[in-house]
Design a protein around this motif. Sequence first.
Motif, PDB file in Angstrom:
ATOM      1  N   ARG A 196       0.790  -1.188   0.103  1.00 43.56           N
ATOM      2  CA  ARG A 196      -0.042  -0.077  -0.018  1.00 43.56           C
ATOM      3  C   ARG A 196       0.878   1.245  -0.024  1.00 43.56           C
ATOM      4  NH1 ARG A 196      -2.318  -3.668   3.377  1.00 43.56           N
ATOM      5  NH2 ARG A 196      -4.499  -4.331   2.897  1.00 43.56           N
ATOM      6  N   GLN A 197       1.820   1.193   0.604  1.00 43.26           N
ATOM      7  CA  GLN A 197       3.121   2.311   0.564  1.00 43.26           C
ATOM      8  C   GLN A 197       4.286   1.881   0.511  1.00 43.26           C
ATOM      9  OE1 GLN A 197       2.229   4.223   4.452  1.00 43.26           O
ATOM     10  NE2 GLN A 197       2.439   2.122   5.532  1.00 43.26           N
ATOM     11  N   PRO A 198       5.266   2.993   0.198  1.00 42.97           N
ATOM     12  CA  PRO A 198       6.675   2.361   0.004  1.00 42.97           C
ATOM     13  C   PRO A 198       7.561   1.785   1.146  1.00 42.97           C
ATOM     14  CG  PRO A 198       6.389   4.430  -0.991  1.00 42.97           C
ATOM     15  CD  PRO A 198       5.183   4.367  -0.143  1.00 42.97           C
ATOM     16  N   ALA A 199       6.940   1.938   2.247  1.00 35.26           N
ATOM     17  CA  ALA A 199       7.522   1.198   3.376  1.00 35.26           C
ATOM     18  C   ALA A 199       7.131  -0.162   3.381  1.00 35.26           C
ATOM     19  CB  ALA A 199       6.871   1.958   4.951  1.00 35.26           C
ATOM     20  N   ASP A 200       6.275  -0.747   2.646  1.00 35.42           N
ATOM     21  CA  ASP A 200       6.046  -2.065   2.622  1.00 35.42           C
ATOM     22  C   ASP A 200       6.961  -2.644   1.760  1.00 35.42           C
ATOM     23  OD1 ASP A 200       3.658  -1.557   4.246  1.00 35.42           O
ATOM     24  OD2 ASP A 200       2.482  -1.420   2.372  1.00 35.42           O
ATOM     25  N   LEU A 201       7.626  -2.106   0.784  1.00 29.73           N
ATOM     26  CA  LEU A 201       8.585  -2.801   0.084  1.00 29.73           C
ATOM     27  C   LEU A 201       9.697  -3.300   0.661  1.00 29.73           C
ATOM     28  CD1 LEU A 201       8.993   0.276  -2.672  1.00 29.73           C
ATOM     29  CD2 LEU A 201       7.903  -2.191  -2.889  1.00 29.73           C
ATOM     30  N   SER A 202       9.951  -2.858   2.049  1.00 29.67           N
ATOM     31  CA  SER A 202      11.057  -3.358   2.742  1.00 29.67           C
ATOM     32  C   SER A 202      10.700  -4.728   3.599  1.00 29.67           C
ATOM     33  CB  SER A 202      11.622  -2.319   3.755  1.00 29.67           C
ATOM     34  OG  SER A 202      10.691  -1.998   4.612  1.00 29.67           O
ATOM     35  N   THR A 203       9.416  -5.238   3.222  1.00 32.78           N
ATOM     36  CA  THR A 203       9.178  -6.439   4.299  1.00 32.78           C
ATOM     37  C   THR A 203       9.218  -7.480   3.247  1.00 32.78           C
ATOM     38  OG1 THR A 203       6.714  -5.974   3.539  1.00 32.78           O
ATOM     39  CG2 THR A 203       7.526  -4.807   5.529  1.00 32.78           C
ATOM     40  N   GLY A 204      10.264  -7.917   2.877  1.00 35.44           N
ATOM     41  CA  GLY A 204      10.196  -9.090   2.050  1.00 35.44           C
ATOM     42  C   GLY A 204       9.957  -9.109   0.689  1.00 35.44           C
TER      43      GLY A 204
ATOM     44  N   ARG B 118      14.228   6.854  -4.652  1.00 37.35           N
ATOM     45  CA  ARG B 118      14.859   5.605  -5.337  1.00 37.35           C
ATOM     46  C   ARG B 118      14.846   4.873  -4.194  1.00 37.35           C
ATOM     47  NH1 ARG B 118      19.068   6.822 -10.316  1.00 37.35           N
ATOM     48  NH2 ARG B 118      17.963   7.979 -11.613  1.00 37.35           N
ATOM     49  N   VAL B 119      14.615   3.154  -4.446  1.00 38.23           N
ATOM     50  CA  VAL B 119      14.770   2.233  -3.633  1.00 38.23           C
ATOM     51  C   VAL B 119      15.305   1.134  -4.190  1.00 38.23           C
ATOM     52  CG1 VAL B 119      13.446   0.836  -1.994  1.00 38.23           C
ATOM     53  CG2 VAL B 119      12.510   3.233  -2.283  1.00 38.23           C
ATOM     54  N   GLN B 120      16.207   0.572  -3.349  1.00 40.29           N
ATOM     55  CA  GLN B 120      16.880  -0.859  -4.076  1.00 40.29           C
ATOM     56  C   GLN B 120      16.179  -2.000  -3.509  1.00 40.29           C
ATOM     57  OE1 GLN B 120      19.103  -1.058  -6.128  1.00 40.29           O
ATOM     58  NE2 GLN B 120      19.626   1.290  -6.449  1.00 40.29           N
ATOM     59  N   ILE B 121      15.542  -2.476  -4.507  1.00 46.20           N
ATOM     60  CA  ILE B 121      14.504  -3.799  -3.955  1.00 46.20           C
ATOM     61  C   ILE B 121      15.424  -4.936  -4.615  1.00 46.20           C
ATOM     62  CG2 ILE B 121      12.341  -5.008  -4.324  1.00 46.20           C
ATOM     63  CD1 ILE B 121      11.048  -2.235  -5.023  1.00 46.20           C
ATOM     64  N   PRO B 122      15.651  -5.974  -3.904  1.00 47.69           N
ATOM     65  CA  PRO B 122      16.335  -7.171  -4.388  1.00 47.69           C
ATOM     66  C   PRO B 122      15.792  -7.867  -5.641  1.00 47.69           C
ATOM     67  CG  PRO B 122      15.541  -7.688  -2.177  1.00 47.69           C
ATOM     68  CD  PRO B 122      15.333  -6.221  -2.488  1.00 47.69           C
ATOM     69  N   SER B 123      16.346  -8.523  -6.439  1.00 45.85           N
ATOM     70  CA  SER B 123      15.904  -9.222  -7.501  1.00 45.85           C
ATOM     71  C   SER B 123      16.485 -10.555  -7.501  1.00 45.85           C
ATOM     72  CB  SER B 123      15.772  -8.365  -8.757  1.00 45.85           C
ATOM     73  OG  SER B 123      17.341  -8.072  -9.270  1.00 45.85           O
ATOM     74  N   ARG B 124      15.477 -11.369  -8.163  1.00 43.79           N
ATOM     75  CA  ARG B 124      16.084 -12.828  -8.258  1.00 43.79           C
ATOM     76  C   ARG B 124      16.291 -13.175  -9.739  1.00 43.79           C
ATOM     77  NH1 ARG B 124      11.650 -15.962  -4.736  1.00 43.79           N
ATOM     78  NH2 ARG B 124      10.547 -14.276  -5.676  1.00 43.79           N
ATOM     79  N   VAL B 125      15.816 -12.426 -10.808  1.00 48.52           N
ATOM     80  CA  VAL B 125      16.237 -12.350 -12.261  1.00 48.52           C
ATOM     81  C   VAL B 125      15.957 -11.034 -12.536  1.00 48.52           C
ATOM     82  CG1 VAL B 125      13.345 -12.374 -12.268  1.00 48.52           C
ATOM     83  CG2 VAL B 125      15.015 -13.391 -14.424  1.00 48.52           C
ATOM     84  N   VAL B 126      16.864 -10.769 -13.492  1.00 45.40           N
ATOM     85  CA  VAL B 126      17.345  -9.509 -14.296  1.00 45.40           C
ATOM     86  C   VAL B 126      16.887  -9.780 -16.082  1.00 45.40           C
ATOM     87  CG1 VAL B 126      18.661  -7.609 -14.843  1.00 45.40           C
ATOM     88  CG2 VAL B 126      18.807  -8.719 -12.620  1.00 45.40           C
ATOM     89  N   VAL B 127      16.244  -8.990 -16.471  1.00 47.37           N
ATOM     90  CA  VAL B 127      15.858  -9.137 -17.828  1.00 47.37           C
ATOM     91  C   VAL B 127      16.346  -7.792 -18.563  1.00 47.37           C
ATOM     92  CG1 VAL B 127      13.805 -10.528 -17.464  1.00 47.37           C
ATOM     93  CG2 VAL B 127      13.589  -7.911 -17.867  1.00 47.37           C
TER      94      VAL B 127
END
Length: 302
Positions: free
Chosen positions: A179-187, A215-224
């Motif tokens: 719902r908000q950017p803070a949620d992006l850090s919860t896994g 800008r937020v760095q969110i981990p990724s498991r696949v890059v395209v």
Amino acid sequence: MDRFDQYRVFARVADMGSFIKAAHALGLPRASVSAAIQQLETQLGVRLLHRTTRQVRLTADGEQLLERVRPLIAEVEDIDQLFHASQRQVSGRLSIDAPSRIARRLIAPALPGLLRRHPRLELALNSTDRAIDLVQEGVDCAVRIGMLDDSSLVVRPLGHIALINCASPDYLREHGALRQPADLSTGHWAVGYASPKTGRELPWEYLSADGAEHRVQIPSRVVVDNAENYIACCVAGLGLIQIPRFDVQDALDAGELVEVMPDYRSASMPVSLLYPHRRQRSRRLAAFHEWFEALMQPHLDP
């Protein structure tokens, strides 16, 4: 072939750096193009081009001639379009380069209407997601999304295209609501997208209520590195994406994707038409410009 036609052939060879590419663009046999250049060099008494097995380059005399004949060619073409009745209709071949998703999802489905309006128009539609040399590739006009590097190309801005945040329902069931950017850090995970210029993974971006960009760095498991794989990975539940709505409207309608965090979207991206220089501003290019601008209008940010 008269002198003006020789000048026109010379200018196209100089622009494209190739006899074969120039012959294809002009609809002439390669032998005719080569003969026109040889005749022109003989008549002028100078060498205009350095020829090697890999490329064709201008000599100093060739550069001087090209600078003088460009405005002459443009002026004659303008006069032809002004007074020849056959030129009052849009006709001839136009080569367009556009990002693959815009070509497939917007341009191709709407082309029948353009060609019904201009039955003498022929279109070569190329699709790339990388920067190309318009002159070298023989492209009359390119559609580009995003910030542009400085160049000698003519740029016609059309507006800005909005991006939305998307996830698959399965992904949200597994990783939780957003719902908000803070949620992006919860896994949470993002589907990584590699910049076509640098090859580096682009960060997740959003605008806050005050218009500030974050800008937020969110981990990724696949890059395209292309939009097709970007969307497919999101539908498969591999992470979040940021993408123009028209790109995923069918997936949204089918329930394969849902929009998340609609109040925290990324900044919209500019959409532009590019073409080499004034002599390319033909009647057919003007017709395509007008048509494509109207086609994009529903998808642009107000």
